[in-house]
Design a protein around this motif. Structure first.
Motif, PDB file in Angstrom:
ATOM      1  N   PRO A  98      82.026 -27.313   9.772  1.00  0.00           N
ATOM      2  CA  PRO A  98      81.079 -28.278  11.061  1.00  0.00           C
ATOM      3  C   PRO A  98      81.418 -28.243  12.287  1.00  0.00           C
ATOM      4  O   PRO A  98      82.350 -27.713  12.763  1.00  0.00           O
ATOM      5  CB  PRO A  98      81.183 -29.610  10.295  1.00  0.00           C
ATOM      6  CG  PRO A  98      81.697 -29.492   9.052  1.00  0.00           C
ATOM      7  CD  PRO A  98      82.413 -28.284   9.001  1.00  0.00           C
ATOM      8  N   THR A 124      76.398 -33.354   7.730  1.00  0.00           N
ATOM      9  CA  THR A 124      76.768 -32.152   7.090  1.00  0.00           C
ATOM     10  C   THR A 124      76.182 -32.276   5.830  1.00  0.00           C
ATOM     11  O   THR A 124      76.244 -33.169   5.135  1.00  0.00           O
ATOM     12  CB  THR A 124      78.317 -32.121   6.929  1.00  0.00           C
ATOM     13  OG1 THR A 124      78.875 -32.291   8.475  1.00  0.00           O
ATOM     14  CG2 THR A 124      78.782 -30.788   6.300  1.00  0.00           C
ATOM     15  N   TYR A 133      76.119 -30.356  12.639  1.00  0.00           N
ATOM     16  CA  TYR A 133      76.263 -29.093  11.554  1.00  0.00           C
ATOM     17  C   TYR A 133      75.143 -28.324  11.843  1.00  0.00           C
ATOM     18  O   TYR A 133      73.799 -28.597  12.110  1.00  0.00           O
ATOM     19  CB  TYR A 133      76.207 -29.759  10.003  1.00  0.00           C
ATOM     20  CG  TYR A 133      76.539 -28.375   9.335  1.00  0.00           C
ATOM     21  CD1 TYR A 133      77.909 -27.938   9.211  1.00  0.00           C
ATOM     22  CD2 TYR A 133      75.489 -27.646   8.729  1.00  0.00           C
ATOM     23  CE1 TYR A 133      78.337 -26.904   8.268  1.00  0.00           C
ATOM     24  CE2 TYR A 133      75.728 -26.728   7.820  1.00  0.00           C
ATOM     25  CZ  TYR A 133      76.923 -26.230   7.780  1.00  0.00           C
ATOM     26  OH  TYR A 133      77.395 -25.161   7.150  1.00  0.00           O
ATOM     27  N   GLU A 144      79.784 -30.001   2.588  1.00  0.00           N
ATOM     28  CA  GLU A 144      80.843 -31.137   2.550  1.00  0.00           C
ATOM     29  C   GLU A 144      81.712 -30.825   1.384  1.00  0.00           C
ATOM     30  O   GLU A 144      82.928 -30.886   1.499  1.00  0.00           O
ATOM     31  CB  GLU A 144      80.256 -32.532   2.398  1.00  0.00           C
ATOM     32  CG  GLU A 144      81.055 -33.571   2.929  1.00  0.00           C
ATOM     33  CD  GLU A 144      80.275 -34.812   3.493  1.00  0.00           C
ATOM     34  OE1 GLU A 144      79.975 -34.635   4.684  1.00  0.00           O
ATOM     35  OE2 GLU A 144      80.209 -35.790   2.411  1.00  0.00           O
TER      36      GLU A 144
END
Ligand SMILES: [Zn+2]
Ligand SMILES: [Zn+2]
Length: 324
Positions: free
Chosen positions: A276, A168, A140, A173
């Protein structure tokens, strides 16, 4: 919304995060009450600025916008994550990249930039993104800016940051998971639906051009929150082409000019929410920038319950910004 005026507030739910926010209605503040009263002069003279002597560190003398390793990184470069367990706890080394993106002028920030300067900044974000996403352990890439002391900036010279890490962040998320959930349930992108609705209603639109839109989200979590979206469905910031970046630069410039003029140069945070870079498919996601002005301090209710209160209706905030 006339009916909601009868109650002190209105609860609104974000279809992606599923979070409820409280929008103060009866006791909502007027836009002018958010105007920063006086500039807190936290600036330092050029002579004491850490970004004025980059040539000594090997940066070419004619630099205009640059990304360099952060001197005090939150993550360090490494080849192994070294994941391990300590009792019930999971641990891994803080491996990653931490860069500072600096624009040359000591005083001028985005609202004072020319359009081409804003484009240069966005080009650099994308360039660094593409480089960093291909690093083996990077899953990420976070691009963000803290402007002003109340937003967590420690250096006054205009700058933003890039962190590229194996994990992430929880906020992204949640945004990804929420988008996927909506996509599976409704067979549509939640962000696209919101954009279409908001463009039809027009009430929350701050500025739009051919391919981007800036709006105050229906379920704003802070007063004067703004999101910048590509109007068409795109999951990946790094794939924006040159024309799109030119459009984005214009929306960026207009948005920050309006914020500066309307609220007298407020402190703020902005960050990129994009798919991501872990190689999985995120076609259902809709990338965007979120801008959170520092217009208030969270009290016990927000901190204790996690429910955020916006003390102005997003419609009023957007109308105020449109006029700037
Ligand atoms: Zn400086
Ligand atoms: Zn979409």
């Amino acid at each position: 919304m006339t009916s909601s005026k009868k109650t002190a507030s209105e609860l609104r739910r974000d279809p992606v995060s599923q979070e409820w926010v409280v929008i103060a209605t009866r006791r909502a503040r007027r836009p002018n009450s958010f105007v920063k009263e006086k500039r807190t002069d936290w600036r330092v003279s050029k002579k004491d600025c850490p970004f004025e002597h980059l040539q000594d560190e090997g940066v070419p003398a004619n630099w205009t916008t640059i990304s360099i390793p952060n001197k005090y990184p939150a993550f360090s470069v490494g080849k192994k994550l070294n994941t391990r367990n300590i009792g019930p706890y999971q641990v891994m080394d803080g491996i990653g990249f931490h860069e500072v993106v600096i624009t040359r002028d000591h005083e001028k920030d985005i609202p004072q930039f020319s359009l081409s300067k804003v484009k240069e900044l966005i080009d650099l974000y994308q360039e660094r993104y593409l480089d960093l996403m291909n690093e083996p352990l990077v899953n990420y890439v976070a691009i963000f800016k803290n402007k002003g002391p109340s937003a967590g900036a420690s250096v006054a010279h205009p700058h933003s940051q890039i962190i590229a890490v194996p994990v992430t962040d929880p906020d992204v998320e949640q945004s990804i998971k929420g988008s996927l959930h909506f996509w599976k349930t409704h067979k549509k992108c939640a962000h696209c639906l919101m954009i279409a609705w908001d463009r039809k209603e027009k009430k929350r639109v701050v500025f739009e051009n051919a391919c981007y839109i800036a709006l105050c989200p229906f379920a704003s979590s802070v007063a004067f929150e703004i999101r910048i979206y590509p109007k068409n469905h795109f999951a990946y910031f790094e794939r924006a082409d040159d024309f799109e970046k030119q459009c984005l630069a214009e929306v960026f410039l207009k948005t920050f000019q309006k914020l500066e003029k309307g609220l007298n140069d407020p402190d703020y945070n902005y960050f990129l929410h994009t798919a991501p870079a872990d190689g999985k498919n995120y076609d259902y996601y809709h990338w965007h920038f979120e801008i959170l002005p520092k217009t208030g301090t969270w009290g016990g209710f927000e901190l204790g319950t996690g429910v955020k209160i916006s003390t102005i209706e997003p419609e009023t905030a957007a109308e105020f910004l449109r006029k700037q």
